[in-house]
Design an enzyme around this catalytic site. Structure first.
Site, PDB file in Angstrom:
ATOM      1  N   GLY A 111      97.456  -9.135 129.609  1.00 18.53           N
ATOM      2  CA  GLY A 111      96.574  -8.654 128.558  1.00 18.53           C
ATOM      3  C   GLY A 111      95.135  -9.154 128.621  1.00 18.53           C
ATOM      4  N   MET A 115     102.752  -0.522 132.098  1.00 13.54           N
ATOM      5  CA  MET A 115     103.339  -0.197 133.387  1.00 13.54           C
ATOM      6  C   MET A 115     104.355   0.952 133.312  1.00 13.54           C
ATOM      7  SD  MET A 115     101.543  -2.068 135.158  1.00 13.54           S
ATOM      8  CE  MET A 115     102.272  -1.918 136.780  1.00 13.54           C
ATOM      9  N   HIS A 123      92.078   1.685 135.463  1.00  9.30           N
ATOM     10  CA  HIS A 123      92.761   1.586 136.755  1.00  9.30           C
ATOM     11  C   HIS A 123      91.918   0.713 137.686  1.00  9.30           C
ATOM     12  CE1 HIS A 123      95.364   2.690 140.034  1.00  9.30           C
ATOM     13  NE2 HIS A 123      94.294   2.904 140.768  1.00  9.30           N
ATOM     14  N   ASP A 161      97.088   8.616 137.242  1.00  7.11           N
ATOM     15  CA  ASP A 161      95.684   8.227 137.423  1.00  7.11           C
ATOM     16  C   ASP A 161      94.808   9.406 137.855  1.00  7.11           C
ATOM     17  OD1 ASP A 161      96.451   5.558 136.825  1.00  7.11           O
ATOM     18  OD2 ASP A 161      97.065   5.263 138.896  1.00  7.11           O
ATOM     19  N   THR A 180      87.069  -8.716 136.648  1.00  8.30           N
ATOM     20  CA  THR A 180      85.853  -9.050 135.896  1.00  8.30           C
ATOM     21  C   THR A 180      85.091  -7.773 135.544  1.00  8.30           C
ATOM     22  OG1 THR A 180      85.729 -11.185 136.992  1.00  8.30           O
ATOM     23  CG2 THR A 180      83.698 -10.382 136.001  1.00  8.30           C
TER      24      THR A 180
HETATM   25  C1  GRF Z   1      94.597  -4.317 135.261  1.00  8.89           C
HETATM   26  O1  GRF Z   1      94.268  -4.559 136.595  1.00  8.89           O
HETATM   27  C2  GRF Z   1      94.492  -2.856 134.945  1.00  8.89           C
HETATM   28  O2  GRF Z   1      93.476  -2.224 135.649  1.00  8.89           O
HETATM   29  C3  GRF Z   1      95.824  -2.337 135.372  1.00  8.89           C
HETATM   30  O3  GRF Z   1      96.742  -3.329 135.008  1.00  8.89           O
HETATM   31  C4  GRF Z   1      96.082  -4.584 134.988  1.00  8.89           C
HETATM   32  C5  GRF Z   1      96.304  -5.184 133.648  1.00  8.89           C
HETATM   33  O4  GRF Z   1      95.820  -6.502 133.565  1.00  8.89           O
HETATM   34  N1  GRF Z   1      96.081  -1.040 134.785  1.00  8.89           N
HETATM   35  P1  GRF Z   1      95.758  -7.231 132.179  1.00  8.89           P
HETATM   36  O5  GRF Z   1      97.179  -7.256 131.609  1.00  8.89           O
HETATM   37  O6  GRF Z   1      94.812  -6.497 131.286  1.00  8.89           O
HETATM   38  O7  GRF Z   1      95.275  -8.620 132.499  1.00  8.89           O
END
Ligand code: GRF
Length: 212
Positions: free
Chosen positions: A12, A89, A108, A144, A171
């Site tokens: 997250g 996911m 993405h 996507d 980032t």
């Molecule tokens: C990110 O890389 C996002 O682009 C992808 O899943 C990852 C989620 O990361 N869809 P986080 O849980 O927000 O740290």
């Protein structure tokens, strides 16, 4: 039209970027965070920020459509205008998209249409690209494939490990998602086929670039 639900399965950090943005004046109102995973770090981040955090696990009896209907039912109570997928996911089906037409965004970790699907950062690294990045797009029924709102470019360096590249992309994600969500909740996005028109203000751009 600023009530936002965030769906996340993982740690997250993108949710956190949205939470932090809202804390400093971003116009979105994060009203619920939902996860298919009971142990998603995103749920903890939501609770810490005082946002209702709900778990909607998929049962064995449910197919994808049935699961999506239960997700929609759970979200309805929060009267959300927008959905942000942030590391959720699961592929959402038309049963979900139909409940929030043109109101579901995703981030993405690649410059779409390159490297859709899982592990976009790893795919980019393995391919040997020189630039990589992230994309915020509307979600459609494909993987996507929806209309692109904003993209952020980062360099892919010769000595990068997959993790180093992924961190640089992440980032960028944290800059990109709050920006695109702002446009959404402020009613500044208009979709015509594949083209997303953004009513940009001075200094804004749909393309971000990071020197490294
Ligand atoms: C990110 O890389 C996002 O682009 C992808 O899943 C990852 C989620 O990361 N869809 P986080 O849980 O927000 O740290």
């Amino acid at each position: 039209m600023n009530r936002v639900g965030v769906l996340a399965s993982g740690g997250g950090t993108n949710l956190q970027a949205l939470i932090d943005a809202v804390a400093t004046g971003h116009p979105a109102k994060l009203v619920v965070v939902a996860s298919d995973k009971r142990d998603a770090g995103a749920l903890e981040r939501a609770r810490a920020a005082g946002i209702p955090a709900i778990v909607v696990p998929k049962t064995k009896a449910q197919d994808r459509e049935a699961y999506d209907r239960s997700l929609v039912d759970a979200l309805r109570a929060y009267a959300i205008d927008w959905v942000c997928l942030a590391g959720f996911m699961r592929i959402v089906t038309p049963a979900f998209l139909g409940a929030f037409p043109n109101r579901v965004l995703n981030i993405h970790p690649a410059l779409l249409p390159a490297f859709p699907g899982l592990h976009g950062q790893q795919q980019a690294h393995d391919y040997g690209v020189r630039v990589a990045g992230a994309t915020v797009h509307f979600v459609d029924a494909g993987t996507d494939t929806g209309p692109i709102i904003a993209q952020g470019v980062v360099p892919a360096l010769q000595d990068d490990t997959p993790d180093a590249l992924a961190a640089r992309i992440l980032t960028m994600e944290h800059r990109l998602y709050p920006m695109a969500l702002r446009w959404a909740v402020e009613g500044r996005l208009r979709v015509e086929g594949r083209q997303v028109h953004v009513d940009l203000r001075p200094g804004e751009s749909t393309a971000l670039f990071s020197p490294g």
